[in-house]
Design a protein around this motif. Structure first.
Motif, PDB file in Angstrom:
ATOM      1  N   SER A 228      31.241  56.362  34.476  1.00 48.40           N
ATOM      2  CA  SER A 228      31.172  55.714  35.786  1.00 48.40           C
ATOM      3  C   SER A 228      31.863  54.361  35.745  1.00 48.40           C
ATOM      4  CB  SER A 228      29.705  55.545  36.206  1.00 48.40           C
ATOM      5  OG  SER A 228      29.606  54.783  37.381  1.00 48.40           O
ATOM      6  N   SER A 229      31.553  53.584  34.718  1.00 47.68           N
ATOM      7  CA  SER A 229      32.171  52.270  34.570  1.00 47.68           C
ATOM      8  C   SER A 229      33.681  52.393  34.393  1.00 47.68           C
ATOM      9  CB  SER A 229      31.554  51.548  33.363  1.00 47.68           C
ATOM     10  OG  SER A 229      32.158  50.300  33.166  1.00 47.68           O
ATOM     11  N   ALA A 230      34.104  53.394  33.605  1.00 50.27           N
ATOM     12  CA  ALA A 230      35.538  53.593  33.368  1.00 50.27           C
ATOM     13  C   ALA A 230      36.258  53.981  34.651  1.00 50.27           C
ATOM     14  CB  ALA A 230      35.742  54.672  32.308  1.00 50.27           C
ATOM     15  N   THR A 231      35.683  54.910  35.416  1.00 49.31           N
ATOM     16  CA  THR A 231      36.318  55.366  36.647  1.00 49.31           C
ATOM     17  C   THR A 231      36.446  54.239  37.659  1.00 49.31           C
ATOM     18  OG1 THR A 231      35.392  57.576  36.295  1.00 49.31           O
ATOM     19  CG2 THR A 231      36.190  57.073  38.500  1.00 49.31           C
ATOM     20  N   GLN A 232      35.370  53.462  37.827  1.00 53.46           N
ATOM     21  CA  GLN A 232      35.407  52.354  38.771  1.00 53.46           C
ATOM     22  C   GLN A 232      36.408  51.288  38.336  1.00 53.46           C
ATOM     23  OE1 GLN A 232      31.487  50.890  39.668  1.00 53.46           O
ATOM     24  NE2 GLN A 232      30.741  52.894  40.300  1.00 53.46           N
ATOM     25  N   ARG A 233      36.506  51.058  37.030  1.00 58.11           N
ATOM     26  CA  ARG A 233      37.459  50.071  36.543  1.00 58.11           C
ATOM     27  C   ARG A 233      38.886  50.496  36.859  1.00 58.11           C
ATOM     28  NH1 ARG A 233      42.079  49.687  32.924  1.00 58.11           N
ATOM     29  NH2 ARG A 233      42.312  47.450  32.546  1.00 58.11           N
ATOM     30  N   PHE A 234      39.232  51.752  36.578  1.00 58.61           N
ATOM     31  CA  PHE A 234      40.599  52.220  36.804  1.00 58.61           C
ATOM     32  C   PHE A 234      40.925  52.300  38.295  1.00 58.61           C
ATOM     33  CE2 PHE A 234      40.338  53.289  32.379  1.00 58.61           C
ATOM     34  CZ  PHE A 234      41.639  53.243  31.925  1.00 58.61           C
ATOM     35  N   MET A 235      39.958  52.729  39.101  1.00 54.92           N
ATOM     36  CA  MET A 235      40.168  52.787  40.547  1.00 54.92           C
ATOM     37  C   MET A 235      40.440  51.390  41.110  1.00 54.92           C
ATOM     38  SD  MET A 235      40.114  55.632  42.363  1.00 54.92           S
ATOM     39  CE  MET A 235      39.617  57.351  42.294  1.00 54.92           C
ATOM     40  N   SER A 236      39.608  50.427  40.746  1.00 51.82           N
ATOM     41  CA  SER A 236      39.766  49.062  41.255  1.00 51.82           C
ATOM     42  C   SER A 236      41.034  48.416  40.721  1.00 51.82           C
ATOM     43  CB  SER A 236      38.548  48.214  40.880  1.00 51.82           C
ATOM     44  OG  SER A 236      37.381  48.690  41.519  1.00 51.82           O
ATOM     45  N   PHE A 237      41.355  48.672  39.450  1.00 48.03           N
ATOM     46  CA  PHE A 237      42.533  48.078  38.829  1.00 48.03           C
ATOM     47  C   PHE A 237      43.801  48.501  39.569  1.00 48.03           C
ATOM     48  CE2 PHE A 237      45.920  47.750  35.667  1.00 48.03           C
ATOM     49  CZ  PHE A 237      45.664  46.519  35.081  1.00 48.03           C
ATOM     50  N   TYR A 238      43.928  49.811  39.848  1.00 47.48           N
ATOM     51  CA  TYR A 238      45.140  50.293  40.514  1.00 47.48           C
ATOM     52  C   TYR A 238      45.090  50.084  42.024  1.00 47.48           C
ATOM     53  CZ  TYR A 238      46.920  52.094  36.158  1.00 47.48           C
ATOM     54  OH  TYR A 238      47.405  52.175  34.872  1.00 47.48           O
ATOM     55  N   GLU A 239      43.919  49.870  42.580  1.00 40.50           N
ATOM     56  CA  GLU A 239      43.822  49.411  43.969  1.00 40.50           C
ATOM     57  C   GLU A 239      44.422  48.010  44.066  1.00 40.50           C
ATOM     58  OE1 GLU A 239      42.557  49.332  48.084  1.00 40.50           O
ATOM     59  OE2 GLU A 239      42.759  50.968  46.641  1.00 40.50           O
TER      60      GLU A 239
ATOM     61  N   LEU B 159      31.202  41.797  44.122  1.00 43.60           N
ATOM     62  CA  LEU B 159      32.145  40.928  43.432  1.00 43.60           C
ATOM     63  C   LEU B 159      32.915  41.630  42.313  1.00 43.60           C
ATOM     64  CD1 LEU B 159      33.181  38.007  43.296  1.00 43.60           C
ATOM     65  CD2 LEU B 159      31.312  37.486  41.718  1.00 43.60           C
ATOM     66  N   ASN B 160      32.294  42.602  41.644  1.00 45.68           N
ATOM     67  CA  ASN B 160      32.934  43.252  40.487  1.00 45.68           C
ATOM     68  C   ASN B 160      34.317  43.838  40.793  1.00 45.68           C
ATOM     69  OD1 ASN B 160      30.977  42.594  38.625  1.00 45.68           O
ATOM     70  ND2 ASN B 160      29.852  44.509  38.830  1.00 45.68           N
ATOM     71  N   PRO B 161      34.483  44.597  41.902  1.00 45.88           N
ATOM     72  CA  PRO B 161      35.833  45.111  42.170  1.00 45.88           C
ATOM     73  C   PRO B 161      36.857  44.014  42.419  1.00 45.88           C
ATOM     74  CG  PRO B 161      34.339  45.605  44.002  1.00 45.88           C
ATOM     75  CD  PRO B 161      33.502  45.124  42.870  1.00 45.88           C
ATOM     76  N   VAL B 162      36.407  42.866  42.942  1.00 47.49           N
ATOM     77  CA  VAL B 162      37.317  41.732  43.152  1.00 47.49           C
ATOM     78  C   VAL B 162      37.814  41.204  41.814  1.00 47.49           C
ATOM     79  CG1 VAL B 162      37.493  39.368  44.024  1.00 47.49           C
ATOM     80  CG2 VAL B 162      36.236  41.093  45.332  1.00 47.49           C
ATOM     81  N   ILE B 163      36.914  41.092  40.838  1.00 51.05           N
ATOM     82  CA  ILE B 163      37.292  40.601  39.505  1.00 51.05           C
ATOM     83  C   ILE B 163      38.321  41.528  38.867  1.00 51.05           C
ATOM     84  CG2 ILE B 163      36.424  40.167  37.167  1.00 51.05           C
ATOM     85  CD1 ILE B 163      33.740  39.352  38.440  1.00 51.05           C
ATOM     86  N   VAL B 164      38.074  42.838  38.959  1.00 48.44           N
ATOM     87  CA  VAL B 164      38.993  43.801  38.348  1.00 48.44           C
ATOM     88  C   VAL B 164      40.341  43.791  39.078  1.00 48.44           C
ATOM     89  CG1 VAL B 164      39.356  46.227  37.751  1.00 48.44           C
ATOM     90  CG2 VAL B 164      37.060  45.239  37.582  1.00 48.44           C
ATOM     91  N   LYS B 165      40.305  43.685  40.410  1.00 45.02           N
ATOM     92  CA  LYS B 165      41.555  43.657  41.176  1.00 45.02           C
ATOM     93  C   LYS B 165      42.391  42.428  40.836  1.00 45.02           C
ATOM     94  CE  LYS B 165      40.049  46.279  45.246  1.00 45.02           C
ATOM     95  NZ  LYS B 165      39.788  46.213  46.703  1.00 45.02           N
ATOM     96  N   LYS B 166      41.742  41.290  40.599  1.00 46.61           N
ATOM     97  CA  LYS B 166      42.481  40.081  40.241  1.00 46.61           C
ATOM     98  C   LYS B 166      43.219  40.282  38.912  1.00 46.61           C
ATOM     99  CE  LYS B 166      41.425  37.535  43.773  1.00 46.61           C
ATOM    100  NZ  LYS B 166      42.471  37.192  44.767  1.00 46.61           N
TER     101      LYS B 166
END
Length: 513
Positions: free
Chosen positions: A62-73, A287-294
């Protein structure tokens, strides 16, 4: 919309959801505890803990999927998001089947020497265990859809689904209260149906709303992406798995030496502790997806700023609610429950202290995930999470009281774990120790100390009761806000004020409908 405003808006949605679900959840626990009794409630807690412990694979993916989704978003690459979604669907379907088999095999060992359950309740515990296996499999398969909602920061729909889930759990509780047969067995079976309904609701919405939600694994299959996600999830598995095994292993050790009634006290303490954690978790989820997107956009300096800001706000949001609970724990439990299991008061206080300490660096873990280099921190977490198992076993074997559970876990899992997290952020993410001290540690310590002393002052001149409870909340909250006003900078005050206005707006809008 600016990043700060987006975080405020999403957090507002999550708080509106929390205000509803928290009340429902606490009332549901009251109904279930009274209907099942302390022993059966303890059985459900310890069996459910077994499922959670072995569900660490789901948490890692779950953590991996959300990280990759947010990163490429953050990078704005739609084709890559479609690949991630399809790879994730296949992976999670496979994981669900794998977990189902592993949990079935593990059940043999749990019910033959590990779990301390009264002989006449073994069958009911097995029914609960089988039901929770089914529940876990459906929960695993919902992860790709949660990741899509998270990457798009759609906390409104996520909140709606959360409310629906809580209402379903309350419905189950009412059914259990009036059921005349074995309540524990029926409770387990009905709870297994809820994740299926949640998965169905999320799946329909995501496929209608988001263009990356296209099921075409042959077209969008990417072997290199599979390898990258699996490697990331594998190291996450080490950290998350050791944490879950450590926490549940500690509960197993307690169960072995002290029995299911003490597990009931742990279950009640963890329930209320979990509800209070929702206050800070909601802000973190926004906030977490914002951190990964940055990080995905290559802006590491802003990523670190939001990580430190997230840790500070997470601590403060939890603290303003936790402080009155720590002060008035006995009275609150009397209001909430008819029968309070022994040790619950002390367990709840220690659990909240542990969580408050964890919040001081909580989003620094997100910054490491965003960076992607997580091998070192997860190997270190393996050490800090599993050492307490050996230490606790030796202590309890030599007659130490049960509250040493929290003393040991705070020292190793929080203290040592925090040290590792800070070290790797300094090494990999350009974190400055001076910034951590100045932005997070000093302000949080000052605000907490002022509010706690103010709240405890009521205990010196009033006996336990409703008046003291109210005054304790008022004094601690007023001094908390006064101290926060003194130490928060202008940008932080703007975010907090915006969050308050957003929540107020949602409440008044709801009232006028």
């Amino acid at each position: 919309m600016s990043t700060a405003n987006r975080v405020i808006k999403n957090t507002g949605f999550l708080y509106a959801k929390m205000g509803i679900t928290m009340f429902i959840s606490l009332y549901t626990t009251r109904l279930i505890l009274n209907a099942l009794g302390a022993s059966d409630f303890g059985i459900y807690a310890v069996v459910g803990g077994a499922i959670s412990m072995l569900g660490f694979l789901h948490a890692a993916m779950s953590s991996a999927t959300q990280r990759f989704m947010s990163f490429y978003e953050g990078k704005g690459i739609v084709s890559k998001q479609k690949q991630i979604f399809n790879v994730s669907l296949v992976l999670h379907f496979g994981i669900a089947l794998f977990l189902g088999i592993v949990l079935l095999v593990a059940g043999y060992f749990f019910f033959n020497g590990i779990l301390n359950i009264p002989p006449d309740r073994i069958y009911a515990a097995k029914v609960v265990y089988a039901s929770l296996i089914i529940s876990t499999m459906f929960t695993v398969m919902s992860v790709p859809y949660e990741a899509v909602l998270n990457a798009h920061e759609n906390m409104l729909y996520y909140s709606v689904v959360g409310v629906i889930e809580s209402v379903l759990k309350l419905t189950v509780a009412f059914i259990i209260v009036y059921y005349m047969g074995d309540k524990l067995e029926l409770y387990g079976m009905l709870m297994a149906c809820i994740p299926l309904l949640v998965l169905t609701i999320m799946r329909i919405y995501c496929h209608k709303t988001y263009k990356e939600c296209v099921i075409a694994p042959k077209r969008y299959w990417d072997k290199s992406l599979l390898k990258e996600m699996t490697s990331f999830a594998g190291w996450n598995l080490v950290g998350i798995g050791s944490g879950m095994m450590g926490n549940y292993g500690n509960a197993i050790v307690v169960n072995h030496f002290f029995g299911t009634v003490v597990n009931a006290a742990l279950g009640v303490a963890n329930q209320l502790n979990g509800q209070l954690m929702a206050f800070s978790n909601n802000m973190m989820k926004a906030l977490n997806p914002v951190i990964v997107k940055k990080q995905g956009a290559g802006d590491e300096q802003t990523m670190i700023y939001f990580s430190l800001l997230g840790s500070k706000l997470s601590f403060l949001i939890l603290a303003i609610f936790a402080i009155p609970v720590i002060i008035e724990t006995p009275y609150i439990l009397k209001l909430w429950l008819k029968e309070i299991p022994e040790w619950t008061v002390l367990f709840l206080r220690l659990a909240l202290i542990r969580r408050l300490l964890e919040q001081l660096t909580i989003t620094l873990g997100t910054s490491l995930n965003a960076k992607g280099n997580i091998k070192g921190i997860n190997i270190s977490s393996l050490v800090s999470n599993l050492l307490p198992l050996l230490v606790l076993y030796l202590l309890f074997l030599n007659g130490f009281p049960v509250y040493w559970l929290y003393i040991v876990t705070i020292f190793f899992m929080v203290g040592l774990g925090t040290g590792f997290k800070v070290y790797f952020n300094v090494k990999l993410c350009s974190l400055k120790i001076s910034d951590l001290i100045k932005i997070v540690l000093i302000p949080c310590t000052f605000i907490f100390t002022v509010a706690m002393l103010s709240g405890f002052s009521t205990n010196l001149w009033l006996d336990e009761g409703f008046l003291r409870f109210v005054l304790s909340i008022l004094f601690s909250s007023f001094m908390f806000m006064f101290a926060a006003y003194l130490v928060l900078d202008k940008k932080e005050k703007t975010i907090v004020e915006g969050l308050i206005q957003t929540v107020k707006g949602k409440v008044f809008k709801f009232r006028h409908k």
